[in-house]
Write a protein that holds these residues in place. Structure first.
Motif, PDB file in Angstrom:
ATOM      1  N   THR A  39      53.423  38.447  70.518  1.00 27.18           N
ATOM      2  CA  THR A  39      54.313  39.121  69.574  1.00 27.18           C
ATOM      3  C   THR A  39      54.271  40.612  69.886  1.00 27.18           C
ATOM      4  N   GLU A  40      55.268  41.335  69.387  1.00 35.29           N
ATOM      5  CA  GLU A  40      55.420  42.755  69.732  1.00 35.29           C
ATOM      6  C   GLU A  40      55.456  43.631  68.490  1.00 35.29           C
ATOM      7  N   ARG A  41      55.068  44.872  68.728  1.00 35.18           N
ATOM      8  CA  ARG A  41      55.154  45.885  67.672  1.00 35.18           C
ATOM      9  C   ARG A  41      55.283  47.254  68.321  1.00 35.18           C
ATOM     10  N   VAL A  42      56.214  48.054  67.819  1.00 36.97           N
ATOM     11  CA  VAL A  42      56.369  49.422  68.300  1.00 36.97           C
ATOM     12  C   VAL A  42      55.317  50.296  67.627  1.00 36.97           C
ATOM     13  N   TYR A  43      54.634  51.082  68.451  1.00 36.09           N
ATOM     14  CA  TYR A  43      53.659  52.057  67.963  1.00 36.09           C
ATOM     15  C   TYR A  43      54.229  53.442  68.248  1.00 36.09           C
ATOM     16  N   ARG A  44      54.871  54.017  67.256  1.00 31.97           N
ATOM     17  CA  ARG A  44      55.527  55.312  67.449  1.00 31.97           C
ATOM     18  C   ARG A  44      54.515  56.404  67.811  1.00 31.97           C
ATOM     19  N   GLY A  45      53.358  56.408  67.161  1.00 29.28           N
ATOM     20  CA  GLY A  45      52.345  57.425  67.428  1.00 29.28           C
ATOM     21  C   GLY A  45      51.823  57.374  68.857  1.00 29.28           C
ATOM     22  N   TRP A  46      51.773  56.177  69.426  1.00 33.28           N
ATOM     23  CA  TRP A  46      51.321  56.010  70.808  1.00 33.28           C
ATOM     24  C   TRP A  46      52.485  56.064  71.786  1.00 33.28           C
ATOM     25  N   HIS A  47      53.709  56.059  71.261  1.00 33.98           N
ATOM     26  CA  HIS A  47      54.926  56.002  72.068  1.00 33.98           C
ATOM     27  C   HIS A  47      54.875  54.782  72.998  1.00 33.98           C
ATOM     28  N   GLY A  48      54.640  53.621  72.365  1.00 35.12           N
ATOM     29  CA  GLY A  48      54.533  52.405  73.161  1.00 35.12           C
ATOM     30  C   GLY A  48      54.917  51.161  72.389  1.00 35.12           C
ATOM     31  N   LEU A  49      55.030  50.079  73.141  1.00 37.59           N
ATOM     32  CA  LEU A  49      55.330  48.763  72.596  1.00 37.59           C
ATOM     33  C   LEU A  49      54.116  47.878  72.838  1.00 37.59           C
ATOM     34  N   GLY A  50      53.432  47.494  71.761  1.00 37.36           N
ATOM     35  CA  GLY A  50      52.218  46.700  71.868  1.00 37.36           C
ATOM     36  C   GLY A  50      52.489  45.214  71.852  1.00 37.36           C
ATOM     37  N   PHE A  51      51.626  44.467  72.534  1.00 31.74           N
ATOM     38  CA  PHE A  51      51.731  43.015  72.603  1.00 31.74           C
ATOM     39  C   PHE A  51      50.450  42.396  72.075  1.00 31.74           C
ATOM     40  N   HIS A  52      50.622  41.401  71.211  1.00 35.60           N
ATOM     41  CA  HIS A  52      49.503  40.754  70.526  1.00 35.60           C
ATOM     42  C   HIS A  52      49.495  39.266  70.837  1.00 35.60           C
ATOM     43  N   HIS A  53      48.316  38.764  71.137  1.00 35.18           N
ATOM     44  CA  HIS A  53      48.109  37.345  71.385  1.00 35.18           C
ATOM     45  C   HIS A  53      47.625  36.716  70.083  1.00 35.18           C
ATOM     46  N   PRO A  54      48.043  35.465  69.773  1.00 33.81           N
ATOM     47  CA  PRO A  54      47.644  34.864  68.501  1.00 33.81           C
ATOM     48  C   PRO A  54      46.131  34.711  68.319  1.00 33.81           C
ATOM     49  N   GLU A  55      45.382  34.572  69.399  1.00 36.30           N
ATOM     50  CA  GLU A  55      43.926  34.418  69.285  1.00 36.30           C
ATOM     51  C   GLU A  55      43.161  35.654  69.748  1.00 36.30           C
ATOM     52  N   ARG A  56      43.652  36.334  70.762  1.00 31.84           N
ATOM     53  CA  ARG A  56      42.934  37.471  71.349  1.00 31.84           C
ATOM     54  C   ARG A  56      43.284  38.802  70.684  1.00 31.84           C
ATOM     55  N   GLY A  57      44.329  38.834  69.880  1.00 29.58           N
ATOM     56  CA  GLY A  57      44.749  40.075  69.240  1.00 29.58           C
ATOM     57  C   GLY A  57      45.511  40.974  70.205  1.00 29.58           C
ATOM     58  N   TYR A  58      45.401  42.270  69.959  1.00 27.33           N
ATOM     59  CA  TYR A  58      46.107  43.259  70.784  1.00 27.33           C
ATOM     60  C   TYR A  58      45.544  43.216  72.205  1.00 27.33           C
ATOM     61  N   ILE A  59      46.437  42.986  73.183  1.00 28.74           N
ATOM     62  CA  ILE A  59      45.956  42.898  74.565  1.00 28.74           C
ATOM     63  C   ILE A  59      46.566  43.941  75.492  1.00 28.74           C
ATOM     64  N   ALA A  60      47.804  44.366  75.206  1.00 25.07           N
ATOM     65  CA  ALA A  60      48.463  45.267  76.155  1.00 25.07           C
ATOM     66  C   ALA A  60      49.587  46.022  75.454  1.00 25.07           C
ATOM     67  N   ALA A  61      50.066  47.064  76.143  1.00 26.07           N
ATOM     68  CA  ALA A  61      51.211  47.820  75.646  1.00 26.07           C
ATOM     69  C   ALA A  61      51.966  48.412  76.818  1.00 26.07           C
ATOM     70  N   VAL A  62      53.256  48.613  76.603  1.00 24.68           N
ATOM     71  CA  VAL A  62      54.132  49.264  77.575  1.00 24.68           C
ATOM     72  C   VAL A  62      54.382  50.681  77.079  1.00 24.68           C
TER      73      VAL A  62
END
Length: 119
Positions: A39-62
């Motif tokens: 799943t995705e979420r925009v992080y305006r403060g980081w100026h990025g798009l985060g990706f979350h895994h259902p079990e591992r949580g936040y794993i990466a961002a663009v």
């Protein structure tokens, strides 16, 4: 089929040139094609798009930049680096850097590193 971008994604790209915006959109598609459970979420403060895994949580961002787009891995310092492509020296984060005109890293590399981040 890739889901619609999350709220705030297009605003994240507003101040970037067409090449960086297109590359960011393309990398988002590559990530979601390789790992559709994310799943995705925009992080305006980081100026990025985060990706979350259902079990591992936040794993990466663009992170779109001025002349490149980085894909940062939250626990990248702990990941194997079979191709020697991960950049960074921090305690946790490592990233792959993509430019519109470069051939390395490839999208196949990105999918492989995502698999490593999830496993």
């Amino acid at each position: 089929m890739i889901a619609a971008a999350p709220p705030g994604f297009e605003e994240l790209l507003e101040d970037h040139c067409a090449d960086i915006s297109a590359l960011t959109r393309h990398l988002r598609d590559v990530i979601l094609t390789a790992r559709p459970e994310l799943t995705e979420r925009v992080y305006r403060g980081w100026h990025g798009l985060g990706f979350h895994h259902p079990e591992r949580g936040y794993i990466a961002a663009v992170f779109p930049g001025t002349d490149s787009v980085s894909v940062g891995f939250e626990h990248g310092a702990d990941l194997p680096d079979p191709h020697g492509l991960l950049q960074g020296t921090g305690k946790r984060l490592r990233y792959l850097r993509f430019t519109p005109d470069a051939s390395t890293p490839t999208h196949e590399h990105l999918a492989e590193y995502l698999d490593l981040a999830v496993s």
